[in-house]
Design a protein around this motif. Structure first.
Motif, PDB file in Angstrom:
ATOM      1  N   PHE A  95       0.798  -1.253   0.037  1.00 22.96           N
ATOM      2  CA  PHE A  95      -0.076  -0.145  -0.068  1.00 22.96           C
ATOM      3  C   PHE A  95       1.014   1.275  -0.078  1.00 22.96           C
ATOM      4  CE2 PHE A  95      -2.733   3.073   1.805  1.00 22.96           C
ATOM      5  CZ  PHE A  95      -4.090   3.012   1.004  1.00 22.96           C
ATOM      6  N   TRP A  96       1.920   1.219   0.670  1.00 19.67           N
ATOM      7  CA  TRP A  96       2.959   2.462   0.660  1.00 19.67           C
ATOM      8  C   TRP A  96       3.630   2.565  -0.757  1.00 19.67           C
ATOM      9  CZ3 TRP A  96       8.468   2.030  -0.250  1.00 19.67           C
ATOM     10  CH2 TRP A  96       9.146   3.359   0.410  1.00 19.67           C
ATOM     11  N   LEU A  97       3.844   1.384  -1.440  1.00 16.39           N
ATOM     12  CA  LEU A  97       4.143   1.639  -2.792  1.00 16.39           C
ATOM     13  C   LEU A  97       2.771   2.239  -3.714  1.00 16.39           C
ATOM     14  CD1 LEU A  97       5.859  -1.780  -3.740  1.00 16.39           C
ATOM     15  CD2 LEU A  97       7.083   0.408  -3.360  1.00 16.39           C
ATOM     16  N   THR A 109       4.857   6.248  -1.447  1.00 18.18           N
ATOM     17  CA  THR A 109       5.725   6.331  -0.573  1.00 18.18           C
ATOM     18  C   THR A 109       5.259   7.236   0.534  1.00 18.18           C
ATOM     19  OG1 THR A 109       7.162   7.696  -1.388  1.00 18.18           O
ATOM     20  CG2 THR A 109       7.511   5.709  -2.214  1.00 18.18           C
ATOM     21  N   SER A 110       3.977   7.556   0.726  1.00 19.13           N
ATOM     22  CA  SER A 110       3.449   8.318   1.854  1.00 19.13           C
ATOM     23  C   SER A 110       3.387   7.711   3.104  1.00 19.13           C
ATOM     24  CB  SER A 110       2.219   9.242   1.446  1.00 19.13           C
ATOM     25  OG  SER A 110       1.754   9.888   2.439  1.00 19.13           O
ATOM     26  N   TYR A 111       4.036   7.916   4.074  1.00 13.79           N
ATOM     27  CA  TYR A 111       3.981   7.199   5.486  1.00 13.79           C
ATOM     28  C   TYR A 111       2.787   7.681   6.162  1.00 13.79           C
ATOM     29  CZ  TYR A 111       8.743   5.645   4.805  1.00 13.79           C
ATOM     30  OH  TYR A 111      10.128   5.168   4.198  1.00 13.79           O
ATOM     31  N   ARG A 112       2.481   8.990   5.811  1.00 14.73           N
ATOM     32  CA  ARG A 112       1.288   9.632   6.601  1.00 14.73           C
ATOM     33  C   ARG A 112      -0.094   9.126   6.131  1.00 14.73           C
ATOM     34  NH1 ARG A 112      -2.264  12.954   4.773  1.00 14.73           N
ATOM     35  NH2 ARG A 112      -0.735  13.508   2.898  1.00 14.73           N
ATOM     36  N   PRO A 169       0.949   3.671  13.962  1.00 14.08           N
ATOM     37  CA  PRO A 169       1.773   4.762  14.189  1.00 14.08           C
ATOM     38  C   PRO A 169       2.660   5.115  12.875  1.00 14.08           C
ATOM     39  CG  PRO A 169       1.788   3.586  16.068  1.00 14.08           C
ATOM     40  CD  PRO A 169       1.053   2.873  14.966  1.00 14.08           C
ATOM     41  N   ARG A 170       3.052   6.286  12.578  1.00 14.38           N
ATOM     42  CA  ARG A 170       3.823   6.505  11.488  1.00 14.38           C
ATOM     43  C   ARG A 170       5.332   6.098  11.477  1.00 14.38           C
ATOM     44  NH1 ARG A 170       4.157  12.621   9.271  1.00 14.38           N
ATOM     45  NH2 ARG A 170       1.935  12.458   9.986  1.00 14.38           N
ATOM     46  N   SER A 171       5.743   5.873  12.698  1.00 17.29           N
ATOM     47  CA  SER A 171       7.076   5.393  13.014  1.00 17.29           C
ATOM     48  C   SER A 171       7.021   3.673  12.778  1.00 17.29           C
ATOM     49  CB  SER A 171       7.508   5.669  14.476  1.00 17.29           C
ATOM     50  OG  SER A 171       6.679   5.225  15.432  1.00 17.29           O
ATOM     51  N   THR A 172       5.707   3.135  13.004  1.00 17.09           N
ATOM     52  CA  THR A 172       5.744   1.794  13.081  1.00 17.09           C
ATOM     53  C   THR A 172       5.493   1.374  11.524  1.00 17.09           C
ATOM     54  OG1 THR A 172       4.654   1.558  14.883  1.00 17.09           O
ATOM     55  CG2 THR A 172       4.370  -0.125  13.294  1.00 17.09           C
ATOM     56  N   VAL A 173       5.043   2.224  10.514  1.00 19.55           N
ATOM     57  CA  VAL A 173       4.897   2.252   9.294  1.00 19.55           C
ATOM     58  C   VAL A 173       6.439   2.238   8.801  1.00 19.55           C
ATOM     59  CG1 VAL A 173       3.945   3.195   7.147  1.00 19.55           C
ATOM     60  CG2 VAL A 173       2.524   3.017   9.026  1.00 19.55           C
ATOM     61  N   GLU A 183      10.268  10.469  -2.880  1.00 18.98           N
ATOM     62  CA  GLU A 183      10.733  11.255  -1.919  1.00 18.98           C
ATOM     63  C   GLU A 183      10.944  10.332  -0.692  1.00 18.98           C
ATOM     64  OE1 GLU A 183       8.416  14.480  -0.592  1.00 18.98           O
ATOM     65  OE2 GLU A 183       7.571  15.153  -2.740  1.00 18.98           O
ATOM     66  N   VAL A 184      12.156   9.757  -0.858  1.00 24.62           N
ATOM     67  CA  VAL A 184      12.753   8.908   0.236  1.00 24.62           C
ATOM     68  C   VAL A 184      14.067   9.079   0.066  1.00 24.62           C
ATOM     69  CG1 VAL A 184      10.902   7.124   0.223  1.00 24.62           C
ATOM     70  CG2 VAL A 184      13.051   6.816  -1.037  1.00 24.62           C
TER      71      VAL A 184
END
Length: 369
Positions: free
Chosen positions: A85-87, A91-94, A103-107, A294-295
């Protein structure tokens, strides 16, 4: 692992781990929370391509290849879905954090961990033909694409693809700007007659010429492929070589003679499959390839390699997305002959050109795209 999250979030987020190796489901945390729409669609057998870009069959193959039965965390199935889903969402962690209620840090941790796991299976998915029969099928496929028997020894097509990135700050950022003046990282790939990648090499800054990327690639340095007597098709940005890597390129413009023109036509018909392969991958992962990634630039090669692996898995199960935007042909200046210390492939090309003029075209009895 669950205890580290905020109690309110822990009550809201309820997941199910799937034990793939035992062929059953074992609830290690609690029941699935179907109020999370992306999970509702997955666990209720709806089409997985809108959210995860892979068909259900391709997802099954990917999970079987990863074979990760974690005793901690969110479970391999959920974490793989998070990565896909991130792909899909660029690449939006939010966005992923909101969609999965994590949590965003977990993602962030999940994405990097699964990316490494996917890249680790690359040699099972991106590989040269295994047997003489497989090689013969590839060569016959290229002859079918070219519509001529003179290309029965073509064993692949090579090209480079510029992937837009957010460049690093400082003076080093300038070296990522390519000839079209946008920052990029180069993917060099070889594909077979069906558009399946059989070799990838990624990581060079966009300012570097294709011939130099080739020179430093394992494909060139180790002479791993193709077998003797076979060659790889390349465009005019590469040198025409016989050794150490057999590359056959078209005749340079202006093309002299009808024979050379006919050779270039058949050559282009076969070589363009690599452009189609890039186009299919870009269409599947539009959010990755049609805007700047944006990574961190050091993570970009992992993302690109993962996309190439997923592309191959999808082709293997018939999950094909026709390219919406064909790969743009790069009219790169011909620098190769001046860069590489090689044995020229020009005499071999002349021989093939003579065969094109002398032999009949291949009857089209298969659909090779």
């Amino acid at each position: 692992m669950m205890g580290m999250f905020h109690p309110r979030r822990r009550r809201r987020v309820m997941y199910l781990r799937l034990c793939q190796d035992r062929g059953q489901t074992t609830p290690l945390y609690c029941r699935i929370n179907l109020s999370v729409p992306v999970l509702d669609g997955f666990f209720n057998d709806r089409d997985t391509r809108p959210d995860f870009r892979l068909s259900r069959e391709a997802l099954r193959v990917l999970l079987d290849l990863l074979r990760s039965d974690r005793q901690h965390g969110w479970g391999s199935t959920i974490e793989t879905l998070v990565f896909l889903f991130w792909l899909e969402c660029g690449t939006s962690y939010r966005v992923v954090s909101r969609a999965f209620d994590m949590p965003r840090s977990t993602v962030h941790r999940i994405v990097h961990r699964v990316a490494e796991e996917v890249v680790a299976i690359r040699h099972q998915v991106i590989r040269f033909p295994n047997t003489p029969e497989d090689l013969e099928a590839v060569c016959r496929g290229f002859a079918g694409l070219a519509r001529h028997r003179a290309f029965l020894k073509a064993a692949g097509a090579i090209d480079g693809c510029h992937v837009r990135i957010k460049p690093p700050s400082g003076p080093d950022g300038q070296c990522y700007r390519n000839r079209k003046l946008f920052p990029s990282i180069i993917l060099q790939a070889v594909c077979d007659h069906q558009g399946r990648f059989i070799d990838t090499y990624v990581g060079w800054p966009g300012s570097v010429h294709d011939a130099r990327v080739l020179r430093y690639s394992p494909l060139y340095r180790r002479s791993m492929y193709p077998p003797p007597g076979h060659f790889i098709l390349a465009d005019g940005g590469y040198p025409c070589l016989q050794h150490p890597l057999p590359l056959i390129t078209p005749y340079k413009r202006p093309v002299q003679g009808v024979g050379a023109q006919r050779f270039n036509l058949h050559h282009s018909r076969a070589r363009s499959i690599i452009e189609r392969a890039f186009g299919m991958m870009k269409t599947r992962f539009r959010s990755i390839f049609l805007k700047a990634l944006e990574v961190h630039h050091t993570f970009v090669p992992h993302v690109i390699t993962a996309c190439a692996i997923l592309h191959n898995i999808c082709l293997g199960v018939g999950d094909i997305m026709a390219p919406e935007d064909e790969h743009e042909e790069d009219d790169a200046e011909d620098e190769g002959e001046h860069v590489l210390e090689t044995v020229s492939g020009a005499p071999w090309r002349d021989q093939l050109s003579a065969e094109v003029s002398a032999l009949e075209e291949v009857p089209i009895d298969h659909d090779y795209w």
